[in-house]
Write a protein that holds these residues in place. Sequence first.
Motif, mmCIF file in Angstrom:
data_model
loop_
_atom_site.group_PDB
_atom_site.id
_atom_site.type_symbol
_atom_site.label_atom_id
_atom_site.label_comp_id
_atom_site.label_asym_id
_atom_site.label_seq_id
_atom_site.Cartn_x
_atom_site.Cartn_y
_atom_site.Cartn_z
ATOM 1 N N TYR A 41 56.639 -20.142 -11.708
ATOM 2 C CA TYR A 41 56.965 -20.127 -10.287
ATOM 3 C C TYR A 41 58.328 -20.741 -10.008
ATOM 4 N N VAL A 42 58.746 -21.722 -10.771
ATOM 5 C CA VAL A 42 60.099 -22.266 -10.611
ATOM 6 C C VAL A 42 61.120 -21.178 -10.956
ATOM 7 N N LEU A 43 60.914 -20.481 -12.069
ATOM 8 C CA LEU A 43 61.821 -19.397 -12.456
ATOM 9 C C LEU A 43 61.764 -18.250 -11.450
ATOM 10 N N ARG A 44 60.581 -17.945 -10.963
ATOM 11 C CA ARG A 44 60.419 -16.872 -9.988
ATOM 12 C C ARG A 44 61.202 -17.173 -8.712
ATOM 13 N N MET A 45 61.129 -18.432 -8.268
ATOM 14 C CA MET A 45 61.864 -18.832 -7.069
ATOM 15 C C MET A 45 63.374 -18.745 -7.308
ATOM 16 N N ALA A 46 63.825 -19.142 -8.484
ATOM 17 C CA ALA A 46 65.249 -19.016 -8.818
ATOM 18 C C ALA A 46 65.669 -17.549 -8.781
ATOM 19 N N GLY A 47 64.819 -16.674 -9.294
ATOM 20 C CA GLY A 47 65.100 -15.244 -9.253
ATOM 21 C C GLY A 47 65.217 -14.728 -7.827
ATOM 22 N N PHE A 48 64.326 -15.180 -6.941
ATOM 23 C CA PHE A 48 64.395 -14.752 -5.540
ATOM 24 C C PHE A 48 65.687 -15.220 -4.886
ATOM 25 N N VAL A 49 66.106 -16.437 -5.201
ATOM 26 C CA VAL A 49 67.371 -16.939 -4.648
ATOM 27 C C VAL A 49 68.532 -16.070 -5.126
ATOM 28 N N LEU A 50 68.522 -15.723 -6.409
ATOM 29 C CA LEU A 50 69.588 -14.877 -6.944
ATOM 30 C C LEU A 50 69.566 -13.480 -6.329
ATOM 31 N N TRP A 51 68.377 -12.888 -6.192
ATOM 32 C CA TRP A 51 68.274 -11.575 -5.554
ATOM 33 C C TRP A 51 68.726 -11.650 -4.093
ATOM 34 N N LEU A 52 68.401 -12.747 -3.427
ATOM 35 C CA LEU A 52 68.829 -12.931 -2.048
ATOM 36 C C LEU A 52 70.358 -12.986 -1.971
ATOM 37 N N ALA A 53 70.979 -13.725 -2.878
ATOM 38 C CA ALA A 53 72.441 -13.807 -2.915
ATOM 39 C C ALA A 53 73.046 -12.430 -3.202
ATOM 40 N N TYR A 54 72.440 -11.702 -4.112
ATOM 41 C CA TYR A 54 72.897 -10.354 -4.439
ATOM 42 C C TYR A 54 72.791 -9.440 -3.218
ATOM 43 N N GLY A 55 71.659 -9.512 -2.534
ATOM 44 C CA GLY A 55 71.465 -8.704 -1.335
ATOM 45 C C GLY A 55 72.466 -9.065 -0.254
ATOM 46 N N ALA A 57 75.461 -10.329 -0.773
ATOM 47 C CA ALA A 57 76.770 -9.840 -1.232
ATOM 48 C C ALA A 57 76.923 -8.345 -0.975
ATOM 49 N N LEU A 58 75.826 -7.611 -1.104
ATOM 50 C CA LEU A 58 75.865 -6.166 -0.854
ATOM 51 C C LEU A 58 75.698 -5.820 0.623
ATOM 52 N N GLY A 59 75.199 -6.777 1.388
ATOM 53 C CA GLY A 59 74.872 -6.490 2.781
ATOM 54 C C GLY A 59 73.634 -5.626 2.910
ATOM 55 N N SER A 60 72.715 -5.751 1.943
ATOM 56 C CA SER A 60 71.501 -4.941 1.918
ATOM 57 C C SER A 60 70.377 -5.633 2.690
ATOM 58 N N VAL A 61 70.039 -5.077 3.834
ATOM 59 C CA VAL A 61 68.998 -5.662 4.682
ATOM 60 C C VAL A 61 67.655 -5.764 3.951
ATOM 61 N N PRO A 62 67.189 -4.709 3.253
ATOM 62 C CA PRO A 62 65.897 -4.849 2.563
ATOM 63 C C PRO A 62 65.904 -5.977 1.525
ATOM 64 N N LEU A 63 66.966 -6.106 0.750
ATOM 65 C CA LEU A 63 67.017 -7.180 -0.251
ATOM 66 C C LEU A 63 67.000 -8.551 0.409
ATOM 67 N N ILE A 64 67.707 -8.689 1.494
ATOM 68 C CA ILE A 64 67.756 -9.974 2.196
ATOM 69 C C ILE A 64 66.396 -10.307 2.803
ATOM 70 N N VAL A 65 65.843 -9.384 3.574
ATOM 71 C CA VAL A 65 64.588 -9.628 4.294
ATOM 72 C C VAL A 65 63.440 -9.919 3.331
ATOM 73 N N PHE A 66 63.276 -9.061 2.328
ATOM 74 C CA PHE A 66 62.106 -9.211 1.479
ATOM 75 C C PHE A 66 62.238 -10.357 0.487
ATOM 76 N N ASN A 67 63.443 -10.711 0.101
ATOM 77 C CA ASN A 67 63.578 -11.883 -0.760
ATOM 78 C C ASN A 67 63.399 -13.174 0.027
ATOM 79 N N LEU A 68 63.740 -13.179 1.298
ATOM 80 C CA LEU A 68 63.411 -14.331 2.142
ATOM 81 C C LEU A 68 61.894 -14.477 2.270
#
Length: 102
Positions: A41-55, A57-68
């Motif tokens: 779960y610690v690694l999973r949360m780190a992954g979500f933070v990274l995906w959120l940052a990626y989203g 950076a891309l301005g991708s609403v689905p990546l931002i919303v669902f990773n939050l």
Amino acid sequence: MIHFPLMLGFVAGCVSTYAFVPQVVKIWRERDCIAISLKMYVLRMAGFVLWLAYGAALGSVPLIVFNLLNLLLGGAILIFKLQALGLCPDPKGRFCAERSAR
């Protein structure tokens, strides 16, 4: 008409985010998270933070919303686990099974 990749992103986000709900509900109802891996779960949360940052950076609403949303649900499970281990305050003593099992 909605752009197909955007629609696909929202559907994928709904499915993958909803996958957390049964686990959160099960832990909350049973007050038991012994089988939950803290490291995962610690690694999973780190992954979500990274995906959120990626989203972001891309301005991708689905990546931002669902990773939050995934951060909130995964964060709840992580807090339950930390409470069970006595590493996070649990004022009502809801998640104390692991402390007594040790």
